[in-house]
Write a protein that holds these residues in place. Structure first.
Motif, PDB file in Angstrom:
ATOM      1  N   VAL A   1       0.834  -1.202   0.000  1.00  0.00           N
ATOM      2  CA  VAL A   1       0.000   0.000   0.000  1.00  0.00           C
ATOM      3  C   VAL A   1       0.871   1.255   0.000  1.00  0.00           C
ATOM      4  N   PHE A   2       1.901   1.233   0.806  1.00  0.00           N
ATOM      5  CA  PHE A   2       2.827   2.361   0.928  1.00  0.00           C
ATOM      6  C   PHE A   2       3.461   2.699  -0.428  1.00  0.00           C
TER       7      PHE A   2
ATOM      8  N   GLU B   1      -7.951  -5.862   2.945  1.00  0.00           N
ATOM      9  CA  GLU B   1      -8.694  -4.824   3.640  1.00  0.00           C
ATOM     10  C   GLU B   1     -10.176  -5.154   3.796  1.00  0.00           C
TER      11      GLU B   1
ATOM     12  N   GLN C   1      -4.957   5.704   9.267  1.00  0.00           N
ATOM     13  CA  GLN C   1      -5.140   6.280   7.938  1.00  0.00           C
ATOM     14  C   GLN C   1      -3.768   6.396   7.311  1.00  0.00           C
ATOM     15  N   LEU C   2      -3.683   6.188   6.017  1.00  0.00           N
ATOM     16  CA  LEU C   2      -2.392   6.348   5.349  1.00  0.00           C
ATOM     17  C   LEU C   2      -2.373   7.694   4.634  1.00  0.00           C
TER      18      LEU C   2
ATOM     19  N   LYS D   1       0.312  -0.129 -13.575  1.00  0.00           N
ATOM     20  CA  LYS D   1      -0.709  -0.727 -12.730  1.00  0.00           C
ATOM     21  C   LYS D   1      -0.303  -2.172 -12.425  1.00  0.00           C
TER      22      LYS D   1
ATOM     23  N   GLU E   1      -3.192  -4.971  -6.521  1.00  0.00           N
ATOM     24  CA  GLU E   1      -4.293  -4.115  -6.086  1.00  0.00           C
ATOM     25  C   GLU E   1      -5.482  -4.946  -5.614  1.00  0.00           C
TER      26      GLU E   1
ATOM     27  N   LYS F   1      -7.110  -5.168  -1.725  1.00  0.00           N
ATOM     28  CA  LYS F   1      -8.552  -5.070  -1.443  1.00  0.00           C
ATOM     29  C   LYS F   1      -9.033  -6.274  -0.648  1.00  0.00           C
TER      30      LYS F   1
ATOM     31  N   LEU G   1       2.438   1.764  -3.565  1.00  0.00           N
ATOM     32  CA  LEU G   1       1.478   2.124  -4.601  1.00  0.00           C
ATOM     33  C   LEU G   1       0.819   3.474  -4.327  1.00  0.00           C
ATOM     34  N   ALA G   2       0.487   3.747  -3.073  1.00  0.00           N
ATOM     35  CA  ALA G   2      -0.203   4.996  -2.749  1.00  0.00           C
ATOM     36  C   ALA G   2       0.672   6.208  -3.034  1.00  0.00           C
ATOM     37  N   ARG G   3       1.976   6.066  -2.825  1.00  0.00           N
ATOM     38  CA  ARG G   3       2.885   7.185  -3.033  1.00  0.00           C
ATOM     39  C   ARG G   3       3.611   7.101  -4.381  1.00  0.00           C
ATOM     40  N   GLU G   4       3.229   6.114  -5.176  1.00  0.00           N
ATOM     41  CA  GLU G   4       3.800   5.936  -6.513  1.00  0.00           C
ATOM     42  C   GLU G   4       5.326   5.967  -6.450  1.00  0.00           C
TER      43      GLU G   4
END
Length: 215
Positions: free
Chosen positions: A174-175, A199, A214-215, A187, A192, A196, A177-180
């Motif tokens: 997540v870290f 989560e 929260q991230l 993708k 991904e 999901k 991908l969220a911050r690219e």
């Protein structure tokens, strides 16, 4: 009687791993939570937790533990009587699971953080060129992870039940991908979907609700 386990939880961090595992194990625990101040842990919170002032920190009675992987191994060895999350010593599957527990930090997070730190701290030179060079490791990591997912008989790394491997890997993925971080706009659909599925578990949702993550 108050729970003997206390989790020191810094917002927007890998602390969610420990909370998620505590929920999966059905353990009663207290959360001591702190938001970040100017992107860092508040000094008072760091002092209270002790040690290096890094999080998560977990106390269980008189025992104090740091490092999310270490905490995971302790909780599994101490409270996972079914050995579902981390098999016994000597069982080959134990080391297959632990490989991911360690890789989550020593490989995936390490390569992602190298890019984040370059963005934050590089004072001269071309940051974009630096990131382009560092991104090769991130892409290789994610391609490897997706290939490994195809070998599983279920939606998680070792079937349809969460293990310590998934609990550790989820945050790192997540870290990144969220911050690219080095993904170059690509993708990673299997990853991904995996995120999901993680989560969507009741235990993860409970951990988020209890901790305020929260991230």
């Amino acid at each position: 009687m108050a729970p003997q386990i206390t989790l020191y939880f810094l917002q927007a961090s890998r602390c969610i791993r420990s909370a998620w595992l505590l929920e999966e194990l059905g353990l009663d625990y207290t959360v001591k939570f702190a938001p970040r101040e100017n992107g860092a842990a508040p000094p008072v919170f760091k002092k209270e937790a002790g040690g290096l002032g890094k999080f998560p920190m977990l106390t269980d009675g008189d025992l104090t533990l740091a490092e999310s992987g270490n905490i995971a191994e302790y909780l599994c060895d101490t409270y996972d009587t079914s050995r579902r999350f981390l098999p016994d010593l000597g069982n080959p599957k134990r080391y297959a699971v632990l490989q991911w527990v360690h890789a989550s930090e020593a490989t995936f997070a390490l390569h992602g953080l190298a890019i984040l730190y370059a963005r934050w701290n590089q004072k001269s030179g071309n940051v974009e060129e630096t990131e382009a060079g560092l991104s090769k490791n991130v892409i290789k990591d994610l391609e490897y992870f997706e290939a490994e997912l195809t070998k599983s008989s279920g939606k998680f790394l070792f079937g349809d039940e969460v293990t310590a491997a998934d609990i550790s890997m989820h945050f790192s993925l997540v870290f990144i991908l969220a911050r690219e971080l080095g993904t170059k706009g690509r993708k990673f659909e299997r990853t991904e979907k995996y995120i999901k599925d993680c989560e969507a578990t009741e235990s993860y949702r409970k951990a988020v609700q209890k901790s305020g993550h929260q991230l």
